[in-house]
Design a protein around this motif. Sequence first.
Motif, PDB file in Angstrom:
ATOM      1  N   GLU A  51      43.909 -21.946 -11.908  1.00 12.14           N
ATOM      2  CA  GLU A  51      43.912 -22.129 -13.112  1.00 12.14           C
ATOM      3  C   GLU A  51      45.322 -23.172 -13.538  1.00 12.14           C
ATOM      4  OE1 GLU A  51      46.935 -19.445 -10.854  1.00 12.14           O
ATOM      5  OE2 GLU A  51      45.887 -17.991 -11.605  1.00 12.14           O
ATOM      6  N   GLY A  52      44.517 -24.183 -12.292  1.00 11.92           N
ATOM      7  CA  GLY A  52      45.529 -25.975 -12.447  1.00 11.92           C
ATOM      8  C   GLY A  52      44.616 -26.023 -13.877  1.00 11.92           C
ATOM      9  N   LEU A  53      43.761 -25.835 -14.738  1.00 18.64           N
ATOM     10  CA  LEU A  53      43.029 -26.328 -15.531  1.00 18.64           C
ATOM     11  C   LEU A  53      43.389 -26.193 -17.246  1.00 18.64           C
ATOM     12  CD1 LEU A  53      39.396 -25.555 -15.197  1.00 18.64           C
ATOM     13  CD2 LEU A  53      40.716 -27.748 -15.510  1.00 18.64           C
ATOM     14  N   THR A  54      44.728 -25.483 -16.491  1.00 18.39           N
ATOM     15  CA  THR A  54      45.590 -24.365 -17.396  1.00 18.39           C
ATOM     16  C   THR A  54      46.691 -25.896 -18.418  1.00 18.39           C
ATOM     17  OG1 THR A  54      47.804 -24.317 -16.158  1.00 18.39           O
ATOM     18  CG2 THR A  54      45.951 -22.624 -16.508  1.00 18.39           C
ATOM     19  N   GLN A  55      46.593 -26.398 -17.160  1.00 13.58           N
ATOM     20  CA  GLN A  55      47.444 -28.596 -18.287  1.00 13.58           C
ATOM     21  C   GLN A  55      46.374 -28.380 -18.923  1.00 13.58           C
ATOM     22  OE1 GLN A  55      47.949 -30.726 -14.146  1.00 13.58           O
ATOM     23  NE2 GLN A  55      48.411 -29.001 -13.063  1.00 13.58           N
ATOM     24  N   LEU A  56      45.257 -28.275 -19.162  1.00 14.17           N
ATOM     25  CA  LEU A  56      44.655 -29.164 -20.402  1.00 14.17           C
ATOM     26  C   LEU A  56      45.255 -28.855 -21.207  1.00 14.17           C
ATOM     27  CD1 LEU A  56      41.604 -29.792 -20.868  1.00 14.17           C
ATOM     28  CD2 LEU A  56      40.191 -27.780 -21.176  1.00 14.17           C
ATOM     29  N   LEU A 105      37.724 -22.968 -18.498  1.00 10.22           N
ATOM     30  CA  LEU A 105      37.465 -24.248 -18.626  1.00 10.22           C
ATOM     31  C   LEU A 105      36.590 -24.069 -20.539  1.00 10.22           C
ATOM     32  CD1 LEU A 105      38.011 -27.443 -19.651  1.00 10.22           C
ATOM     33  CD2 LEU A 105      35.650 -27.440 -17.597  1.00 10.22           C
ATOM     34  N   ASN A 106      36.076 -23.213 -20.180  1.00  7.60           N
ATOM     35  CA  ASN A 106      34.879 -23.278 -22.174  1.00  7.60           C
ATOM     36  C   ASN A 106      35.851 -22.202 -22.893  1.00  7.60           C
ATOM     37  OD1 ASN A 106      32.564 -23.070 -22.843  1.00  7.60           O
ATOM     38  ND2 ASN A 106      31.853 -20.910 -22.880  1.00  7.60           N
ATOM     39  N   GLN A 118      32.140 -33.020 -26.579  1.00  7.56           N
ATOM     40  CA  GLN A 118      33.141 -33.241 -25.721  1.00  7.56           C
ATOM     41  C   GLN A 118      33.482 -31.985 -24.832  1.00  7.56           C
ATOM     42  OE1 GLN A 118      36.176 -33.292 -29.257  1.00  7.56           O
ATOM     43  NE2 GLN A 118      35.310 -35.964 -28.662  1.00  7.56           N
ATOM     44  N   GLN A 119      33.083 -31.116 -25.455  1.00  4.24           N
ATOM     45  CA  GLN A 119      33.189 -29.218 -23.843  1.00  4.24           C
ATOM     46  C   GLN A 119      32.081 -29.144 -23.380  1.00  4.24           C
ATOM     47  OE1 GLN A 119      35.793 -27.856 -24.786  1.00  4.24           O
ATOM     48  NE2 GLN A 119      35.702 -26.032 -23.132  1.00  4.24           N
ATOM     49  N   ALA A 120      31.285 -29.939 -23.637  1.00  6.52           N
ATOM     50  CA  ALA A 120      30.355 -30.253 -22.208  1.00  6.52           C
ATOM     51  C   ALA A 120      30.852 -31.168 -21.452  1.00  6.52           C
ATOM     52  CB  ALA A 120      28.634 -30.258 -23.095  1.00  6.52           C
ATOM     53  N   VAL A 121      30.973 -32.756 -21.761  1.00  7.64           N
ATOM     54  CA  VAL A 121      31.540 -33.299 -21.178  1.00  7.64           C
ATOM     55  C   VAL A 121      32.702 -32.806 -19.734  1.00  7.64           C
ATOM     56  CG1 VAL A 121      32.323 -35.420 -20.527  1.00  7.64           C
ATOM     57  CG2 VAL A 121      30.532 -35.303 -22.423  1.00  7.64           C
TER      58      VAL A 121
END
Length: 384
Positions: A51-56, A105-106, A118-121
């Motif tokens: 859930e930390g990826l919500t900061q993206l 993330l996807n 960039q998504q792949a990176v």
Amino acid sequence: MLKPSLALFIAMSFIPCANAITLLGDVEGARLQQAEKTIGDVVTRYQALDEGLTQLSAKRNEVDATQLAARQGQRLWQQAVRDVQSGHIDDRSLYWARLAMLTRLNTSSAQFNMADWQQAVLMSAVEKASRGFSDIHYADDVQIKIFLTGFDPFFLDKDIGQSNPSGLVALALDGFRFEVNGKRAQVETAMIPVRFDDFDQGLIESLLSPIYRDPNTRLVFTVSMGRTDFDLERFPGRNRSASAPDNQNVLTGASKTLPLAPKLNGQALKGPEFVEFSLPVSAMQLKGSHWNIHDNHTVTTLARGEFKPNALSELQHETSVEGSGGGYLSNEISYRAILLQQKFHSSAKVGHIHTPKVQGHDAELEHAIIEHVRTMVMQAAASL
């Protein structure tokens, strides 16, 4: 904490997995739903990190976004290491949490428009960091550097709850320090995907090249789950021949009558048909062990079938079908590790450990396997 420049370097320098992460919507990601129903507590153990990826959504540029992805991946790896080393003997949560993190993330977006590359990176940053690739740090006073790899769980369509004791070994021994013969030794580890494509794109070579450039690297162990006992695989072979799929359900098209060379960056991997390990075998064959620890010479060639050569010279004109480690990725990682060590003229002792096979997940049995490998590693270091 990763610096932004380092996070970007991690993601870009190991781009092989960016292709393999065409992943989600793919076979590995598609298993998540079944896993949540079957082993829900295992799958959701690290949900807070996911859930930390919500900061993206708050990130305004690629560097900040990559830094976040790499940091979350590294936190996942470090938490799994802490868990295992504090007595939670289970490697599976790391595997499923990585897939959940990649899935999130996807489908996430940032404040800048991300192109597909960039998504792949970003996904590559999560992949590599959550496998320990960005967490290989030896203390300044270490005189004997030891590197060890484990594998993800595999054959998950047979048992969605399958564990891999080699992965547990990697988590248990990461950062392990000990003294031997008056010298300080340290083990660092990484987790390897069970995907042919990653191997073909040079993942193993990318990972091990800096390891071999360090003259203080004295031992490199590749570890995987194998047969009934422990096997030290003396003669890895170049070719693939296993009919078993990888974790993407990809088949190589190889067989025991039609072995095929793996690839390296688009071309057939060049090297001899067989190589020989350099492990200190006698030191690693523990006395009084619950399991036998075999110095396994068995190979299969097209002309001679299965036999046990006594020396590498007996294999000079043969075509490899199976090395001592078989015809799958366990054999291949060992072959690539030894071949690369030779190319770098490294003095490191290198070879493969096959652990006993585990059905599903068995914490008590796998803890015993961990401690056996720990002792084998220490005994190997003492023999240097």
